[in-house]
Every structure is written in C-alpha cells, then in structure tokens.
Design an enzyme around this catalytic site. Structure first.
Site, mmCIF file in Angstrom:
data_model
loop_
_atom_site.group_PDB
_atom_site.id
_atom_site.type_symbol
_atom_site.label_atom_id
_atom_site.label_comp_id
_atom_site.label_asym_id
_atom_site.label_seq_id
_atom_site.Cartn_x
_atom_site.Cartn_y
_atom_site.Cartn_z
ATOM 1 N N GLY A 78 20.646 13.650 23.979
ATOM 2 C CA GLY A 78 19.853 14.689 24.591
ATOM 3 C C GLY A 78 20.516 16.050 24.407
ATOM 4 N N TYR A 83 29.510 22.338 20.452
ATOM 5 C CA TYR A 83 30.712 22.304 19.608
ATOM 6 C C TYR A 83 31.676 21.243 20.117
ATOM 7 C CZ TYR A 83 35.337 23.601 17.870
ATOM 8 O OH TYR A 83 36.593 23.560 17.297
ATOM 9 N N HIS A 84 32.299 20.535 19.193
ATOM 10 C CA HIS A 84 33.413 19.644 19.507
ATOM 11 C C HIS A 84 34.599 20.041 18.633
ATOM 12 C CE1 HIS A 84 31.025 17.140 22.030
ATOM 13 N NE2 HIS A 84 30.264 16.679 21.054
ATOM 14 N N ALA A 144 30.372 20.105 28.944
ATOM 15 C CA ALA A 144 28.997 19.849 28.504
ATOM 16 C C ALA A 144 28.687 18.368 28.599
ATOM 17 C CB ALA A 144 28.813 20.337 27.061
ATOM 18 N N GLY A 157 27.908 11.282 25.793
ATOM 19 C CA GLY A 157 28.597 11.466 27.064
ATOM 20 C C GLY A 157 28.906 12.898 27.411
ATOM 21 N N CYS A 175 24.108 25.008 23.565
ATOM 22 C CA CYS A 175 23.104 24.416 24.453
ATOM 23 C C CYS A 175 21.798 25.199 24.442
ATOM 24 C CB CYS A 175 23.632 24.290 25.881
ATOM 25 S SG CYS A 175 25.170 23.356 25.978
#
Length: 231
Positions: A78, A83-84, A144, A157, A175
């Site tokens: 969703g 960003y990771h 997030a 997650g 987002c």
C-alpha cells in the site's frame, strides 16, 4: 501464552531479493509451512513505489539516480513512493492475522504503536497524524508504513529513520505529500547525537513481541531456506 515465531535479522540487503523472499514466506505462511516470521534489515539505496504511487513523484532523472546508486522498484504494498537506504531500520512481519484479529486497520495501528514505544525509549515523543499514515515526531515524519495482506497474511511493513541520508528524500515526493506539507526527519536529527542502530533494532524487536504477544526465536537465512524447500 505468547505465540511462537521466528526472527530473521539480516544486514544490508538488495530490495528486490528481499521482496522475492517475502512473497515466498507469505505463501508458505498461508500454507501453514512456516510459523509467523519477522525480518529486520537495512536496504541498499532505493525508491519503492506502492499501489497508489507513480514515477511522476520522482523529481530527478534516471541518469542522476544511476549516478547516486539508487534503484527504483514497483511493488504491491500500500501507499505511494518512499525511500529505503542505509541507516534506516526496516521491519517486515509475515504474520497470519487469523491468529491475532482479522482487522487490517488494527494491525496497522499496532505497528505504529511499536514504533511509538520504540522512539519513546530513546527520548523521542512521537505519534500519529490524522489522515497521514506513519509515525511523526512533531511535524516531521520519522517512520513510514506500507503494508499488504494476502489471505490474512501480512507482508511489507515499516521503516524507521535512524540515521539515513535525508537528502535522498528530496529526490521524490515522499508518500505523495509535497515538501510544503511533509518534512522527513530521523532519530539522530531529532536527538542531535548518534544512535546505536543495533540497540534500536533490539528495542523494536522487544516492542513487537510485547504488542503482538509474539515470542520470537532467532533463525538464520539458511534455516529459513531449508524450511522453504518444496513450498
């Protein structure tokens, strides 16, 4: 009595490989081949686009992203784009909600509660922001969430900013919320000093166990792969 599950603590991993692992684990959990499993890790720099996102929320060119070593992935979670990267703690629970409560919204609130309690332990007052998912420290987003549930088994997650390169968030509309509305922050920015990544990870793991009433047993990736053979 707490349910028993597995905890898989990994290092810095490529997003695509972990997405593939999550899909296999999700299917295996649905089949009853494995117990509930929670993954903790970091990712190499990347942007992930959720079901409500699009490439139009990337503000820089593909050539620039390649120069920066940032990959882009489309995913089935969703949410919009996020960003990771290094310095960000990511938690992917693969849980059968049939054993908890079949309520996706309640599950999301519990994951937020885990983040809020973890941050409180380190002296950061955080909470929810109406109409905006995730967890906020004041007016800035510090964690997030983006989830998916298939046949009542979760995947994807939450991601907690401990000490990521916050400049990378400026390359996107995180987002889907403009910079005039959304500021992104980190634990180290809020506290003004370095934070031990492993200490935060262990605290989040404990809070997840408490909130979800889930006893987590350590498991290696090799053991997980053995369990998945033939699934």
């Amino acid at each position: 009595m707490s349910r028993k599950g597995y905890c898989l603590e990994l290092g810095r991993e490529e997003y695509g490989e972990i997405l593939a692992l999550q899909k296999v684990l999700n299917q295996a959990r649905r089949n009853g081949a494995i117990a509930d499993t929670v993954i903790f890790l970091e990712h190499h720099p990347c942007f992930t686009i959720g079901r409500r996102g699009g490439f139009d929320h990337i503000l820089v060119s593909q050539a620039f992203l390649e120069e920066q070593g940032i990959k882009v992935y489309e995913t089935d979670r969703g949410g919009d784009i996020t960003y990771h990267g290094p310095g960000q703690l990511v938690c992917y629970p693969i849980l059968d909600l049939t054993g908890f409560e079949r309520d996706v919204h309640l599950y999301a609130r519990r994951m937020e509660e885990i983040l809020i309690r973890t941050l409180k332990t380190f002296g950061i007052a955080a909470g929810r922001k109406q109409a905006y998912p995730g967890v906020w420290a004041g007016s800035a987003k510090i964690a997030a969430e983006g989830m998916a549930v298939q046949h009542w088994v979760t995947m994807h997650g939450v991601a907690l900013n401990i000490s990521p390169d916050l400049n990378h968030f400026s390359y996107i509309i995180p987002c889907g919320i403009s910079a005039s509305t959304l500021e992104v922050t980190s634990m180290e920015k809020v506290l003004g000093h370095t934070v031990d990544f492993n200490q935060v990870k262990q605290e989040m793991r404990q809070q997840l166990s408490d909130v979800m009433d889930l006893y987590l047993e350590d498991v290696t990736l090799a053991k997980v792969k053995d369990m998945l053979e033939g699934v």
